[in-house]
Design a protein around this motif. Structure first.
Motif, PDB file in Angstrom:
ATOM      1  N   TYR A 107       0.825  -1.210   0.000  1.00 14.03           N
ATOM      2  CA  TYR A 107       0.000   0.000   0.000  1.00 14.03           C
ATOM      3  C   TYR A 107       0.863   1.266   0.000  1.00 14.03           C
ATOM      4  N   ILE A 108       2.060   1.177   0.579  1.00 21.95           N
ATOM      5  CA  ILE A 108       2.994   2.303   0.459  1.00 21.95           C
ATOM      6  C   ILE A 108       3.360   2.484  -1.015  1.00 21.95           C
ATOM      7  N   ALA A 109       3.603   1.380  -1.711  1.00 18.98           N
ATOM      8  CA  ALA A 109       3.932   1.455  -3.142  1.00 18.98           C
ATOM      9  C   ALA A 109       2.795   2.113  -3.918  1.00 18.98           C
ATOM     10  N   GLU A 110       1.561   1.709  -3.639  1.00 20.51           N
ATOM     11  CA  GLU A 110       0.408   2.310  -4.315  1.00 20.51           C
ATOM     12  C   GLU A 110       0.264   3.785  -3.940  1.00 20.51           C
ATOM     13  N   MET A 111       0.537   4.131  -2.683  1.00 21.09           N
ATOM     14  CA  MET A 111       0.472   5.523  -2.250  1.00 21.09           C
ATOM     15  C   MET A 111       1.462   6.378  -3.033  1.00 21.09           C
ATOM     16  N   ILE A 112       2.640   5.849  -3.286  1.00 20.86           N
ATOM     17  CA  ILE A 112       3.638   6.588  -4.062  1.00 20.86           C
ATOM     18  C   ILE A 112       3.121   6.824  -5.479  1.00 20.86           C
ATOM     19  N   MET A 113       2.552   5.804  -6.087  1.00 27.59           N
ATOM     20  CA  MET A 113       1.991   5.951  -7.433  1.00 27.59           C
ATOM     21  C   MET A 113       0.852   6.973  -7.437  1.00 27.59           C
ATOM     22  N   ASP A 114       0.059   6.970  -6.369  1.00 28.21           N
ATOM     23  CA  ASP A 114      -1.046   7.919  -6.232  1.00 28.21           C
ATOM     24  C   ASP A 114      -0.515   9.352  -6.150  1.00 28.21           C
ATOM     25  N   ARG A 115       0.542   9.561  -5.396  1.00 34.33           N
ATOM     26  CA  ARG A 115       1.117  10.901  -5.245  1.00 34.33           C
ATOM     27  C   ARG A 115       1.746  11.392  -6.546  1.00 34.33           C
ATOM     28  N   ILE A 116       2.394  10.491  -7.246  1.00 40.21           N
ATOM     29  CA  ILE A 116       2.985  10.856  -8.542  1.00 40.21           C
ATOM     30  C   ILE A 116       1.877  11.251  -9.512  1.00 40.21           C
ATOM     31  N   ALA A 117       0.838  10.417  -9.592  1.00 39.16           N
ATOM     32  CA  ALA A 117      -0.267  10.686 -10.515  1.00 39.16           C
ATOM     33  C   ALA A 117      -0.986  11.984 -10.165  1.00 39.16           C
ATOM     34  N   ALA A 118      -1.249  12.227  -8.889  1.00 40.06           N
ATOM     35  CA  ALA A 118      -1.927  13.465  -8.490  1.00 40.06           C
ATOM     36  C   ALA A 118      -1.082  14.676  -8.863  1.00 40.06           C
ATOM     37  N   SER A 119       0.212  14.586  -8.669  1.00 37.94           N
ATOM     38  CA  SER A 119       1.097  15.702  -9.040  1.00 37.94           C
ATOM     39  C   SER A 119       1.073  15.928 -10.545  1.00 37.94           C
ATOM     40  N   LYS A 120       1.069  14.851 -11.319  1.00 41.28           N
ATOM     41  CA  LYS A 120       1.023  14.988 -12.784  1.00 41.28           C
ATOM     42  C   LYS A 120      -0.291  15.612 -13.233  1.00 41.28           C
ATOM     43  N   VAL A 121      -1.394  15.204 -12.605  1.00 44.10           N
ATOM     44  CA  VAL A 121      -2.710  15.742 -12.980  1.00 44.10           C
ATOM     45  C   VAL A 121      -2.802  17.228 -12.648  1.00 44.10           C
ATOM     46  N   TYR A 122      -2.439  17.590 -11.429  1.00 34.10           N
ATOM     47  CA  TYR A 122      -2.648  18.964 -10.992  1.00 34.10           C
ATOM     48  C   TYR A 122      -1.536  19.928 -11.410  1.00 34.10           C
ATOM     49  N   LYS A 123      -0.330  19.441 -11.632  1.00 38.36           N
ATOM     50  CA  LYS A 123       0.763  20.326 -12.073  1.00 38.36           C
ATOM     51  C   LYS A 123       0.829  20.423 -13.595  1.00 38.36           C
ATOM     52  N   GLY A 124       0.298  19.422 -14.288  1.00 37.91           N
ATOM     53  CA  GLY A 124       0.298  19.449 -15.751  1.00 37.91           C
ATOM     54  C   GLY A 124       1.701  19.562 -16.318  1.00 37.91           C
ATOM     55  N   LYS A 125       1.891  20.491 -17.239  1.00 34.24           N
ATOM     56  CA  LYS A 125       3.187  20.649 -17.915  1.00 34.24           C
ATOM     57  C   LYS A 125       4.284  21.114 -16.958  1.00 34.24           C
ATOM     58  N   ASP A 126       3.916  21.607 -15.778  1.00 32.76           N
ATOM     59  CA  ASP A 126       4.904  22.053 -14.790  1.00 32.76           C
ATOM     60  C   ASP A 126       5.400  20.918 -13.892  1.00 32.76           C
ATOM     61  N   TYR A 127       4.894  19.698 -14.107  1.00 35.93           N
ATOM     62  CA  TYR A 127       5.320  18.548 -13.311  1.00 35.93           C
ATOM     63  C   TYR A 127       6.797  18.247 -13.545  1.00 35.93           C
ATOM     64  N   THR A 128       7.491  17.944 -12.445  1.00 31.75           N
ATOM     65  CA  THR A 128       8.830  17.371 -12.504  1.00 31.75           C
ATOM     66  C   THR A 128       8.842  16.190 -11.542  1.00 31.75           C
ATOM     67  N   ASP A 129       9.870  15.372 -11.617  1.00 32.05           N
ATOM     68  CA  ASP A 129       9.971  14.246 -10.685  1.00 32.05           C
ATOM     69  C   ASP A 129      10.157  14.704  -9.241  1.00 32.05           C
ATOM     70  N   ALA A 130      10.431  15.976  -9.034  1.00 33.45           N
ATOM     71  CA  ALA A 130      10.529  16.528  -7.674  1.00 33.45           C
ATOM     72  C   ALA A 130       9.167  16.967  -7.130  1.00 33.45           C
ATOM     73  N   SER A 131       8.168  17.087  -7.977  1.00 37.02           N
ATOM     74  CA  SER A 131       6.858  17.605  -7.550  1.00 37.02           C
ATOM     75  C   SER A 131       6.215  16.801  -6.414  1.00 37.02           C
ATOM     76  N   PRO A 132       6.183  15.462  -6.469  1.00 40.88           N
ATOM     77  CA  PRO A 132       5.557  14.728  -5.357  1.00 40.88           C
ATOM     78  C   PRO A 132       6.274  14.941  -4.023  1.00 40.88           C
ATOM     79  N   LEU A 133       7.604  15.030  -4.056  1.00 40.04           N
ATOM     80  CA  LEU A 133       8.366  15.295  -2.826  1.00 40.04           C
ATOM     81  C   LEU A 133       8.071  16.691  -2.311  1.00 40.04           C
ATOM     82  N   GLU A 134       8.030  17.671  -3.177  1.00 44.74           N
ATOM     83  CA  GLU A 134       7.734  19.052  -2.773  1.00 44.74           C
ATOM     84  C   GLU A 134       6.358  19.137  -2.119  1.00 44.74           C
TER      85      GLU A 134
END
Length: 180
Positions: A107-134
């Motif tokens: 479930y931690i693994a799924e949570m990470i995927m969820d955070r990455i996806a949410a960052s991609k959805v809401y940040k759009g073209k401004d997404y970077t691999d640092a966005s979920p950590l930020e």
């Protein structure tokens, strides 16, 4: 285009991104079933009413009403949220207190995927691999998350920010999904 259609597209795109990530690390069932409760009337109607497209509608409902009924419904049904993993303590000095308990690794693994996806959805073209950590670091001082769960989450989000998806997903597959 009405908010119902926009919200449907947003949650479906998010779900698709999570599924892609879950499949990459070997979590096929979780990838398919992720966030199905978002299509329930309890959660979907709130999403339509408070849809903005740039952040979770649950935050807007919380600002309007003081709490989010959709979030309470969602986190109680989805094990990839650390808020699901709360229990009363047996510690006599903290009798009756709700405390975080460790999350299972899958479930931690799924949570990470969820955070990455949410960052991609809401940040759009401004997404970077640092966005979920930020995003995580913005709220972590207020999070009620078990220390072992937080340590794994932070390790993986830092790896993502510094080394990218390929290395991070390989590590998640090895350390969280296919542990021996």
């Amino acid at each position: 285009m009405g908010n119902a259609w926009k919200h449907f597209k947003t949650i479906t795109y998010h779900k698709w991104l999570v599924a892609k990530g879950c499949f990459r690390v070997g979590l096929y069932r979780q990838g398919i079933l992720h966030d199905m409760s978002k299509y329930s009337p309890t959660e979907f109607s709130v999403g339509v009413r408070y849809y903005q497209g740039t952040r979770s509608p649950n935050n807007a409902e919380r600002e309007d009403k003081g709490c989010s009924t959709a979030w309470l419904h969602h986190k109680g049904r989805n094990k990839h949220h650390y808020e699901y993993w709360m229990d009363y303590t047996n510690d006599p000095e903290k009798h009756g207190c709700v405390v975080p308990v460790p999350m299972p690794d899958i479930y931690i693994a799924e949570m990470i995927m969820d955070r990455i996806a949410a960052s991609k959805v809401y940040k759009g073209k401004d997404y970077t691999d640092a966005s979920p950590l930020e995003y995580y670091e913005q709220g972590k001082k207020h999070d009620l998350i078990h220390p072992s769960t937080a340590a794994i989450l932070e390790k993986m989000l830092k790896m993502l920010a510094e080394e990218g998806e390929d290395k991070t997903f390989a590590c998640i597959r090895k350390e969280l999904v296919r542990k021996k």
